[in-house]
Design a protein around this motif. Structure first.
Motif, PDB file in Angstrom:
ATOM      1  N   HIS A 128       8.325  -8.790   0.300  1.00 47.68           N
ATOM      2  CA  HIS A 128       6.953  -8.417   0.617  1.00 47.68           C
ATOM      3  C   HIS A 128       6.894  -6.906   0.735  1.00 47.68           C
ATOM      4  N   GLY A 129       6.049  -6.293  -0.047  1.00 49.39           N
ATOM      5  CA  GLY A 129       5.934  -4.844  -0.011  1.00 49.39           C
ATOM      6  C   GLY A 129       4.521  -4.443   0.365  1.00 49.39           C
ATOM      7  N   GLN A 130       4.433  -3.527   1.298  1.00 53.24           N
ATOM      8  CA  GLN A 130       3.132  -2.999   1.700  1.00 53.24           C
ATOM      9  C   GLN A 130       3.035  -1.554   1.250  1.00 53.24           C
ATOM     10  N   ALA A 131       1.848  -1.146   0.874  1.00 53.73           N
ATOM     11  CA  ALA A 131       1.653   0.245   0.467  1.00 53.73           C
ATOM     12  C   ALA A 131       0.191   0.613   0.604  1.00 53.73           C
ATOM     13  N   VAL A 132      -0.080   1.849   1.007  1.00 51.13           N
ATOM     14  CA  VAL A 132      -1.446   2.332   0.843  1.00 51.13           C
ATOM     15  C   VAL A 132      -1.714   2.287  -0.662  1.00 51.13           C
ATOM     16  N   ALA A 133      -2.974   2.071  -1.016  1.00 53.31           N
ATOM     17  CA  ALA A 133      -3.261   1.750  -2.416  1.00 53.31           C
ATOM     18  C   ALA A 133      -2.833   2.850  -3.387  1.00 53.31           C
ATOM     19  N   SER A 134      -2.805   4.105  -2.940  1.00 49.92           N
ATOM     20  CA  SER A 134      -2.417   5.186  -3.850  1.00 49.92           C
ATOM     21  C   SER A 134      -0.936   5.101  -4.221  1.00 49.92           C
ATOM     22  N   SER A 175      -2.742  -6.337  -8.075  1.00 46.05           N
ATOM     23  CA  SER A 175      -1.534  -5.657  -7.661  1.00 46.05           C
ATOM     24  C   SER A 175      -0.684  -6.572  -6.797  1.00 46.05           C
ATOM     25  N   LEU A 176       0.603  -6.324  -6.795  1.00 45.86           N
ATOM     26  CA  LEU A 176       1.512  -7.147  -6.000  1.00 45.86           C
ATOM     27  C   LEU A 176       1.602  -6.625  -4.578  1.00 45.86           C
ATOM     28  N   ALA A 177       1.488  -5.319  -4.435  1.00 42.89           N
ATOM     29  CA  ALA A 177       1.653  -4.729  -3.111  1.00 42.89           C
ATOM     30  C   ALA A 177       0.506  -5.150  -2.203  1.00 42.89           C
ATOM     31  N   ASP A 178       0.853  -5.404  -0.970  1.00 43.77           N
ATOM     32  CA  ASP A 178      -0.138  -5.727   0.038  1.00 43.77           C
ATOM     33  C   ASP A 178      -0.715  -4.407   0.541  1.00 43.77           C
ATOM     34  N   THR A 179      -1.966  -4.168   0.228  1.00 40.26           N
ATOM     35  CA  THR A 179      -2.568  -2.884   0.599  1.00 40.26           C
ATOM     36  C   THR A 179      -3.399  -2.998   1.870  1.00 40.26           C
ATOM     37  N   ARG A 180      -3.200  -4.084   2.591  1.00 47.58           N
ATOM     38  CA  ARG A 180      -3.921  -4.246   3.866  1.00 47.58           C
ATOM     39  C   ARG A 180      -2.916  -4.092   4.977  1.00 47.58           C
ATOM     40  N   ILE A 181      -3.003  -2.943   5.637  1.00 51.13           N
ATOM     41  CA  ILE A 181      -1.935  -2.575   6.554  1.00 51.13           C
ATOM     42  C   ILE A 181      -2.445  -2.571   7.988  1.00 51.13           C
ATOM     43  N   GLY A 182      -1.931  -3.501   8.790  1.00 57.54           N
ATOM     44  CA  GLY A 182      -2.295  -3.563  10.198  1.00 57.54           C
ATOM     45  C   GLY A 182      -1.317  -2.757  11.031  1.00 57.54           C
ATOM     46  N   SER A 183      -1.117  -3.178  12.278  1.00 53.65           N
ATOM     47  CA  SER A 183      -0.173  -2.453  13.133  1.00 53.65           C
ATOM     48  C   SER A 183       1.016  -3.350  13.429  1.00 53.65           C
ATOM     49  N   GLY A 184       1.735  -3.050  14.504  1.00 55.80           N
ATOM     50  CA  GLY A 184       2.860  -3.890  14.895  1.00 55.80           C
ATOM     51  C   GLY A 184       4.196  -3.352  14.470  1.00 55.80           C
ATOM     52  N   SER A 185       4.237  -2.174  13.865  1.00 59.06           N
ATOM     53  CA  SER A 185       5.530  -1.546  13.602  1.00 59.06           C
ATOM     54  C   SER A 185       5.364  -0.031  13.537  1.00 59.06           C
ATOM     55  N   ASP A 186       6.488   0.643  13.238  1.00 60.05           N
ATOM     56  CA  ASP A 186       6.564   2.093  13.411  1.00 60.05           C
ATOM     57  C   ASP A 186       5.798   2.919  12.381  1.00 60.05           C
ATOM     58  N   HIS A 187       5.181   2.281  11.393  1.00 62.50           N
ATOM     59  CA  HIS A 187       4.377   3.053  10.444  1.00 62.50           C
ATOM     60  C   HIS A 187       3.076   3.540  11.095  1.00 62.50           C
ATOM     61  N   THR A 188       2.728   2.934  12.222  1.00 64.12           N
ATOM     62  CA  THR A 188       1.394   3.138  12.799  1.00 64.12           C
ATOM     63  C   THR A 188       1.058   4.606  13.038  1.00 64.12           C
ATOM     64  N   PHE A 220      -2.453   8.104  12.817  1.00 61.82           N
ATOM     65  CA  PHE A 220      -2.604   9.311  13.639  1.00 61.82           C
ATOM     66  C   PHE A 220      -2.373  10.574  12.819  1.00 61.82           C
ATOM     67  N   ILE A 221      -1.364  10.522  11.935  1.00 62.33           N
ATOM     68  CA  ILE A 221      -1.002  11.718  11.172  1.00 62.33           C
ATOM     69  C   ILE A 221      -1.687  11.753   9.807  1.00 62.33           C
ATOM     70  N   GLY A 222      -1.967  10.584   9.247  1.00 57.94           N
ATOM     71  CA  GLY A 222      -2.600  10.548   7.940  1.00 57.94           C
ATOM     72  C   GLY A 222      -1.604  10.720   6.805  1.00 57.94           C
ATOM     73  N   MET A 223      -0.425  10.099   6.968  1.00 54.55           N
ATOM     74  CA  MET A 223       0.548  10.092   5.874  1.00 54.55           C
ATOM     75  C   MET A 223       0.476   8.744   5.170  1.00 54.55           C
ATOM     76  N   PRO A 224       0.619   8.739   3.831  1.00 53.43           N
ATOM     77  CA  PRO A 224       0.676   7.460   3.131  1.00 53.43           C
ATOM     78  C   PRO A 224       1.938   6.707   3.563  1.00 53.43           C
ATOM     79  N   VAL A 225       1.856   5.394   3.670  1.00 54.95           N
ATOM     80  CA  VAL A 225       3.021   4.636   4.130  1.00 54.95           C
ATOM     81  C   VAL A 225       3.368   3.499   3.173  1.00 54.95           C
ATOM     82  N   LEU A 226       4.665   3.163   3.195  1.00 58.02           N
ATOM     83  CA  LEU A 226       5.177   1.974   2.525  1.00 58.02           C
ATOM     84  C   LEU A 226       5.904   1.146   3.579  1.00 58.02           C
ATOM     85  N   GLY A 227       5.882  -0.182   3.439  1.00 58.05           N
ATOM     86  CA  GLY A 227       6.642  -1.063   4.322  1.00 58.05           C
ATOM     87  C   GLY A 227       7.348  -2.104   3.477  1.00 58.05           C
TER      88      GLY A 227
END
Ligand SMILES: [Zn+2]
Length: 717
Positions: free
Chosen positions: A437-443, A493-506, A511-518
């Motif tokens: 399972h891969g998460q990513a901001v859509a960009s 797309s395969l990547a899950d682009t719906r990113i909630g909380s519950g881990s350290d990407h938050t 808060f910082i506005g960095m693109p994230v992958l999980g």
């Protein structure tokens, strides 16, 4: 043209996946020459991680319980720092944060009517699993519970959501001053939200238990015969209200460096004001089977062979909890490989170290994978293959308590990260099974998908094909119906682009506005946050050959290296626009939406998408030409890094100023929440706020369209 824009039909997908396996194909963000060079570097990187080393590291991290703030967890911080230095990581430091920590002293639960029962509150050892016999294993406790003592009747409140209390009231049952017994729920809902709801309803305490229907024998074979939770397994966890503001509750929005200003705990919004305790089903069953009151509705019945009642009078318990909550140090380990050409552009990788007990899956599978990533990075650097940009790697502390270590670190370096941060790649539970399972901001979704094409899944397929098969199966089962309900980029797309909380990407995203992958491999996993989530479980069920741990290290490294080495950062803003359109389409289906005019927002999305498409084309022809002026590249990359920052609104979302991202947020349950400020206003039918939030979105889109157009123009000259 970018790969993802070609993903129209399965035939095309197949053709692409065939040609993408060829070594000569170019990589998003790289010129042909640097693509070839990058492939070489990645091959070297991928050859380093080994199943034996993954297993050896995993054994070290899972040999003793290591909850946040414990001596063992701090020793592991020292161990990581020492290992990293040997591996060739640079500028290795251990950063200390003095935070409001939480530790159990004692807990007892006794049913005093209608019969007597003394709850065990401990997990029974399993003959087959030597680690389950360790006397250092904690009993039942929930992080951030308050101390107290109460004798009161017990009410069964199902999942403990607001609508559950509505149903109780309809049945004439109030929970004021009573103890609510709720169950962990499927789909997952954060226990902290259950605690807040119980607190708001005026309950004296909350007991939360693991029903076998969710993660026990109703799902399949139980540990030690299978991956599901046995009779005595206890899901520990924190109940911190970190959906309001994560990190140390006494330093909301700033770092808990030693000596920092602290607000009183009574004023801390994220500190619970209720007693709470988790139970195994073994301890919950005597309470449930003695309850009176109306028979609970069908959906409230669980997997135990009894009839569940709502309760409220007959069952009385005496509950006593003593906690040791207060200031204590947490430690974040930080290391890096300095970039050879662009040391002030950072790709950040992170995994938390603290575990409820051994943390076989959560987080030690991720920690083992991280140690192989750093070993490989160190080897490459020693051979002169230093990344162009700096790769920073962090071992977080106290993730389980309130995303604490990463939040404090992010708050400490927020300005620097907003200037230098390219992306953050999180791995928490690296491996509980075989499905990726891969998460990513859509960009970044296209670059993540492309990265998986160059990796081989243990099944023999490419990781991309294995991932695709998983997603297609889930799509058929409707497991992710919301993700695929609409036409738009996300459905292709395969990547899950719906990113909630519950881990350290938050902190990085919100808060910082960095693109994230999980990144994570998942499977049947019924021992989450229990003592049975350990080395034995991993070696029998999760990943017996450590092949998925190894693959995780490879994937984590490849994505990091691509972001660190790209000539032009592989952001796809057309993909982002398509995703935002999908979010707006979903919102537009809400009730009374004629009261909100979204036409300007839609127009801005179209403009942003067109700008993103044009930029994609220009970037690609520039890369293909192989002629790239370093000064221009620097300007382009910094501009592209600015796009994510522009999604931040300084005031945050209404009621939650810490959460500044206007596209991604999380519900109190941790579930993903798109366009959080706008969506919550619409759900409340607060049209004035909704209009303001729509305006904020419209202006952020406008700003980013302008920025992307400017970048495109610079590229033309
Ligand atoms: Zn975790």
């Amino acid at each position: 043209m970018k790969l993802h824009t070609l993903l129209i039909s399965p035939a095309v997908v197949l053709a692409l996946s065939l040609c993408a396996t060829a070594q000569t194909s170019s990589i998003l963000g790289f010129t042909p020459a640097s693509s070839a060079h990058e492939s070489e570097i990645e091959s070297k990187f991928k050859s380093v991680p080994s199943p034996d080393e993954e297993r050896r590291q995993h054994h070290i991290f899972t040999s003793e319980p290591h909850v946040a703030g414990s001596k063992r967890n701090n020793e592991l911080a020292d161990y990581i720092a020492e290992e990293w230095k040997k591996q060739g990581m640079e500028e290795v430091v251990i950063r200390r944060y003095d935070v409001y920590g939480t530790n159990p002293k004692s807990a007892s639960l006794e049913m005093i009517a209608p019969t007597h029962y003394q709850a065990v509150l401990r997990e029974a050892p399993l003959d087959a699993d030597p680690d389950s016999k360790n006397p250092a294993i904690s009993g039942a406790w929930l992080g951030m519970s308050i101390s107290g003592e109460v004798t009161a009747p017990v009410v069964y409140a199902h999942s403990g959501n607001p609508e559950d209390y509505d149903l109780l009231l309809k049945n004439g049952i109030s929970v004021k001053g009573k103890i609510v017994l709720v169950r962990y729920s499927n789909p997952y809902s954060y226990r902290g939200f259950k605690a807040l709801t119980a607190q708001r309803e005026g309950a004296a305490a909350m007991l939360v238990y693991s029903d076998p229907q969710e993660d026990g024998y109703k799902k399949g074979k139980i540990d030690p015969e299978g991956p599901w939770g046995p009779e005595y397994h206890i899901q520990r966890g924190a109940i911190t209200y970190d959906f309001m503001v994560p990190g140390d509750p006494q330093t909301p929005g700033w770092a808990s460096v030693p000596g920092a200003k602290r607000i009183p705990i009574e004023e801390a919004e994220s500190a619970p004001k209720i007693m709470a305790l988790p139970l195994s089903w073994h301890d919950a069953k005597p309470l449930l089977e003695n309850m009176d009151g109306p028979v609970a509705p069908k959906e409230w019945q669980g997997g135990l062979p009894i009839e569940y009642h709502l309760g409220g009078e007959r069952v009385k318990v005496h509950l006593k909890i003593e906690m040791d909550n207060g200031l204590q140090p947490y430690y974040v380990v930080e290391g890096r490989i300095r970039g050879a050409e662009l040391p002030d552009e950072w790709v950040v990788l992170g995994n938390h170290r603290d575990a409820w007990v051994y943390g076989g899956v959560d987080p030690s599978s991720g920690t083992a994978s991280m140690m192989e990533v750093t070993r490989a990075l160190g080897q490459l650097a020693k051979q002169g293959m230093r990344p162009r940009r700096t790769i920073v790697v962090c071992s977080w502390d106290g993730e389980e308590i309130g995303l604490t270590g990463s939040t404090e670190w992010g708050e400490q370096f927020a300005d620097e990260l907003r200037a230098k941060g390219v992306a953050y790649i999180n791995v928490d539970e690296a491996t509980s099974g075989q499905e990726f399972h891969g998460q990513a901001v859509a960009s970044l979704a296209p670059m993540l998908e492309e990265s998986t094409r160059s990796l081989q899944d243990p099944s023999g397929k490419s990781l991309y094909d294995a991932w695709k098969a998983t997603i297609e199966r889930e799509r058929k089962e409707g497991a992710q119906s919301s993700q695929f309900s609409d036409s738009g980029v996300a459905s292709e797309s395969l990547a899950d682009t719906r990113i909630g909380s519950g881990s350290d990407h938050t902190v990085f995203l919100n808060f910082i506005g960095m693109p994230v992958l999980g990144l994570g491999f998942v499977g049947d996993y019924g021992v989450y946050h229990s003592a049975y989530d350990d080395f034995f479980w991993m070696n029998h069920f999760g990943d017996p050959g450590y092949r998925y741990h190894t693959l995780m290290s490879q994937l984590w490294g490849v994505t990091a290296l691509r972001l660190a080495n790209a000539d032009l950062l592989p952001f796809d803003f057309a993909s982002y626009a398509g995703n935002i359109r999908q979010f707006v389409n979903e919102l537009a289906k809400g009730k009374d939406m004629s009261k909100l005019d979204l036409s300007e927002v839609r127009k801005e999305i179209d403009d942003f998408e067109a700008a993103g498409r044009r930029l994609n084309q220009s970037l690609n022809s520039k890369l293909k030409s192989g002629q790239l002026d370093p000064k221009l590249a620097l300007q382009m990359n910094h501009g592209m890094m600015g796009v994510e920052r522009n999604w931040l609104n300084a005031d945050g979302i209404p009621g939650r100023p810490w959460f500044k991202h206007i596209l991604y947020g999380a519900r109190f349950t941790y579930a993903h929440l798109e366009l959080p400020g706008l969506t919550e206003a619409v759900e409340k039918q607060d049209w004035a706020t909704a209009e303001k939030q729509a305006w904020i979105l419209q202006h952020a889109l406008e700003k980013n369209t302008k920025l992307v157009n400017e970048l495109n123009e610079s590229l033309q000259h």
